[in-house]
Design a protein around this motif. Structure first.
Motif, PDB file in Angstrom:
ATOM      1  N   ARG A  22       0.844  -1.204   0.000  1.00 41.91           N
ATOM      2  CA  ARG A  22       0.000   0.000   0.000  1.00 41.91           C
ATOM      3  C   ARG A  22       0.875   1.249   0.000  1.00 41.91           C
ATOM      4  NH1 ARG A  22      -3.842   0.776  -2.406  1.00 41.91           N
ATOM      5  NH2 ARG A  22      -2.717   2.572  -2.986  1.00 41.91           N
ATOM      6  N   MET A  23       1.945   1.233   0.815  1.00 45.49           N
ATOM      7  CA  MET A  23       2.865   2.368   0.857  1.00 45.49           C
ATOM      8  C   MET A  23       3.533   2.577  -0.500  1.00 45.49           C
ATOM      9  SD  MET A  23       2.784   3.749   3.887  1.00 45.49           S
ATOM     10  CE  MET A  23       4.326   4.596   4.139  1.00 45.49           C
ATOM     11  N   LEU A  24       3.983   1.491  -1.120  1.00 53.03           N
ATOM     12  CA  LEU A  24       4.593   1.595  -2.444  1.00 53.03           C
ATOM     13  C   LEU A  24       3.611   2.176  -3.457  1.00 53.03           C
ATOM     14  CD1 LEU A  24       6.642  -1.703  -2.773  1.00 53.03           C
ATOM     15  CD2 LEU A  24       7.524   0.627  -2.898  1.00 53.03           C
ATOM     16  N   ALA A  25       2.378   1.727  -3.406  1.00 51.10           N
ATOM     17  CA  ALA A  25       1.369   2.232  -4.341  1.00 51.10           C
ATOM     18  C   ALA A  25       1.157   3.733  -4.138  1.00 51.10           C
ATOM     19  CB  ALA A  25       0.053   1.478  -4.162  1.00 51.10           C
ATOM     20  N   TRP A  26       1.109   4.177  -2.895  1.00 46.68           N
ATOM     21  CA  TRP A  26       0.939   5.614  -2.646  1.00 46.68           C
ATOM     22  C   TRP A  26       2.117   6.404  -3.194  1.00 46.68           C
ATOM     23  CZ3 TRP A  26      -0.934   4.738   3.015  1.00 46.68           C
ATOM     24  CH2 TRP A  26      -2.315   4.506   3.008  1.00 46.68           C
ATOM     25  N   TYR A  27       3.329   5.906  -2.994  1.00 43.93           N
ATOM     26  CA  TYR A  27       4.494   6.601  -3.551  1.00 43.93           C
ATOM     27  C   TYR A  27       4.410   6.647  -5.071  1.00 43.93           C
ATOM     28  CZ  TYR A  27       7.284   7.396   0.650  1.00 43.93           C
ATOM     29  OH  TYR A  27       7.748   7.873   1.840  1.00 43.93           O
ATOM     30  N   ARG A  28       4.063   5.546  -5.693  1.00 45.71           N
ATOM     31  CA  ARG A  28       3.969   5.499  -7.155  1.00 45.71           C
ATOM     32  C   ARG A  28       2.893   6.454  -7.682  1.00 45.71           C
ATOM     33  NH1 ARG A  28       4.154  -0.793  -6.740  1.00 45.71           N
ATOM     34  NH2 ARG A  28       6.388  -1.139  -6.851  1.00 45.71           N
ATOM     35  N   GLU A  29       1.827   6.620  -6.923  1.00 45.36           N
ATOM     36  CA  GLU A  29       0.726   7.496  -7.322  1.00 45.36           C
ATOM     37  C   GLU A  29       0.989   8.957  -6.979  1.00 45.36           C
ATOM     38  OE1 GLU A  29      -2.647   5.793  -5.314  1.00 45.36           O
ATOM     39  OE2 GLU A  29      -2.387   3.866  -6.321  1.00 45.36           O
ATOM     40  N   GLY A  30       2.129   9.232  -6.329  1.00 43.02           N
ATOM     41  CA  GLY A  30       2.457  10.600  -5.960  1.00 43.02           C
ATOM     42  C   GLY A  30       1.703  11.102  -4.743  1.00 43.02           C
ATOM     43  N   ILE A  31       1.166  10.191  -3.970  1.00 38.64           N
ATOM     44  CA  ILE A  31       0.396  10.538  -2.769  1.00 38.64           C
ATOM     45  C   ILE A  31       1.338  10.601  -1.574  1.00 38.64           C
ATOM     46  CG2 ILE A  31      -1.361   9.649  -1.169  1.00 38.64           C
ATOM     47  CD1 ILE A  31      -2.723   8.417  -3.650  1.00 38.64           C
TER      48      ILE A  31
ATOM     49  N   LEU B  33       5.002  -2.032   8.926  1.00 41.18           N
ATOM     50  CA  LEU B  33       5.692  -1.474   7.769  1.00 41.18           C
ATOM     51  C   LEU B  33       7.094  -2.065   7.648  1.00 41.18           C
ATOM     52  CD1 LEU B  33       5.742   0.378   5.392  1.00 41.18           C
ATOM     53  CD2 LEU B  33       6.381   2.247   6.899  1.00 41.18           C
ATOM     54  N   THR B  34       7.279  -2.870   6.642  1.00 45.03           N
ATOM     55  CA  THR B  34       8.572  -3.453   6.345  1.00 45.03           C
ATOM     56  C   THR B  34       9.250  -2.563   5.307  1.00 45.03           C
ATOM     57  OG1 THR B  34       7.684  -5.662   6.729  1.00 45.03           O
ATOM     58  CG2 THR B  34       9.734  -5.521   5.484  1.00 45.03           C
ATOM     59  N   ILE B  35      10.422  -2.077   5.637  1.00 50.31           N
ATOM     60  CA  ILE B  35      11.137  -1.194   4.723  1.00 50.31           C
ATOM     61  C   ILE B  35      11.855  -2.054   3.689  1.00 50.31           C
ATOM     62  CG2 ILE B  35      12.880   0.609   4.508  1.00 50.31           C
ATOM     63  CD1 ILE B  35      10.377   1.431   6.081  1.00 50.31           C
ATOM     64  N   THR B  36      11.388  -1.978   2.468  1.00 53.55           N
ATOM     65  CA  THR B  36      12.018  -2.703   1.368  1.00 53.55           C
ATOM     66  C   THR B  36      12.966  -1.759   0.641  1.00 53.55           C
ATOM     67  OG1 THR B  36      10.284  -2.098  -0.199  1.00 53.55           O
ATOM     68  CG2 THR B  36       9.947  -4.133   1.082  1.00 53.55           C
ATOM     69  N   ASN B  37      13.847  -2.308  -0.176  1.00 49.82           N
ATOM     70  CA  ASN B  37      14.759  -1.473  -0.959  1.00 49.82           C
ATOM     71  C   ASN B  37      13.986  -0.506  -1.848  1.00 49.82           C
ATOM     72  OD1 ASN B  37      17.185  -2.422   0.034  1.00 49.82           O
ATOM     73  ND2 ASN B  37      17.318  -4.077  -1.453  1.00 49.82           N
ATOM     74  N   GLU B  38      12.947  -1.006  -2.496  1.00 48.42           N
ATOM     75  CA  GLU B  38      12.168  -0.149  -3.395  1.00 48.42           C
ATOM     76  C   GLU B  38      11.491   0.989  -2.633  1.00 48.42           C
ATOM     77  OE1 GLU B  38       8.793  -0.434  -6.907  1.00 48.42           O
ATOM     78  OE2 GLU B  38       9.128  -2.163  -5.611  1.00 48.42           O
ATOM     79  N   LEU B  39      10.921   0.675  -1.485  1.00 47.79           N
ATOM     80  CA  LEU B  39      10.262   1.701  -0.681  1.00 47.79           C
ATOM     81  C   LEU B  39      11.271   2.734  -0.196  1.00 47.79           C
ATOM     82  CD1 LEU B  39       7.666   2.744   0.598  1.00 47.79           C
ATOM     83  CD2 LEU B  39       8.060   1.186   2.505  1.00 47.79           C
ATOM     84  N   LEU B  40      12.424   2.278   0.241  1.00 43.37           N
ATOM     85  CA  LEU B  40      13.471   3.187   0.707  1.00 43.37           C
ATOM     86  C   LEU B  40      13.958   4.091  -0.430  1.00 43.37           C
ATOM     87  CD1 LEU B  40      15.110   3.948   3.187  1.00 43.37           C
ATOM     88  CD2 LEU B  40      16.758   2.196   2.546  1.00 43.37           C
ATOM     89  N   GLN B  41      14.126   3.530  -1.617  1.00 44.75           N
ATOM     90  CA  GLN B  41      14.553   4.327  -2.766  1.00 44.75           C
ATOM     91  C   GLN B  41      13.504   5.370  -3.143  1.00 44.75           C
ATOM     92  OE1 GLN B  41      15.478   1.460  -5.790  1.00 44.75           O
ATOM     93  NE2 GLN B  41      17.427   0.898  -4.855  1.00 44.75           N
ATOM     94  N   MET B  42      12.235   4.988  -3.120  1.00 43.59           N
ATOM     95  CA  MET B  42      11.170   5.936  -3.471  1.00 43.59           C
ATOM     96  C   MET B  42      11.067   7.053  -2.436  1.00 43.59           C
ATOM     97  SD  MET B  42       8.300   3.397  -5.004  1.00 43.59           S
ATOM     98  CE  MET B  42       7.531   4.484  -6.183  1.00 43.59           C
ATOM     99  N   ALA B  43      11.181   6.706  -1.166  1.00 47.80           N
ATOM    100  CA  ALA B  43      11.131   7.725  -0.118  1.00 47.80           C
ATOM    101  C   ALA B  43      12.338   8.658  -0.226  1.00 47.80           C
ATOM    102  CB  ALA B  43      11.087   7.056   1.256  1.00 47.80           C
ATOM    103  N   GLY B  44      13.510   8.091  -0.499  1.00 46.42           N
ATOM    104  CA  GLY B  44      14.709   8.907  -0.662  1.00 46.42           C
ATOM    105  C   GLY B  44      14.597   9.851  -1.847  1.00 46.42           C
TER     106      GLY B  44
END
Length: 103
Positions: free
Chosen positions: A37-46, A71-82
């Motif tokens: 869900r977190m990844l989807a929000w990042y991808r959607e610009g939310i 919330l498990t911090i994955t590499n992809e999630l960390l990269q998107m947040a960064g």
């Protein structure tokens, strides 16, 4: 009851062994749901921070503190947040006259 049904489905599908506590658990599915869900929000610009109270309610939590445990911090999630931080906030860290480059 739901947990027993899930265990049965996982065992019938071959994802979980016939005996023992090995294999996925219902909480593993919750972790995966929250991370996706977190990844989807990042991808959607939310802004995920603004949506955490809704996610907490959906998961049956009173506040986001319990939700954050899932919330498990994955590499992809960390990269998107960064990347989002660099795009919107990193410029605030620049100090005039100081070289901020790292080796």
């Amino acid at each position: 009851m739901t947990e027993k049904l899930l265990v049965r489905v996982l065992r019938l599908s071959g994802v979980k062994p016939d005996r023992g506590g090995l294999g996925p658990r219902i909480h593993d599915i919750r972790h995966t749901f929250v991370a996706n869900r977190m990844l989807a929000w990042y991808r959607e610009g939310i802004n995920p921070q603004a949506r955490l109270p809704y996610l907490a309610t959906y998961l049956g939590h009173r506040d986001i503190n319990s939700t954050l445990a899932y919330l498990t911090i994955t590499n992809e999630l960390l990269q998107m947040a960064g990347a989002r931080f660099r795009a919107f906030g990193a410029h605030s860290l620049h100090v005039e006259g100081v070289d901020n480059e790292t080796d």
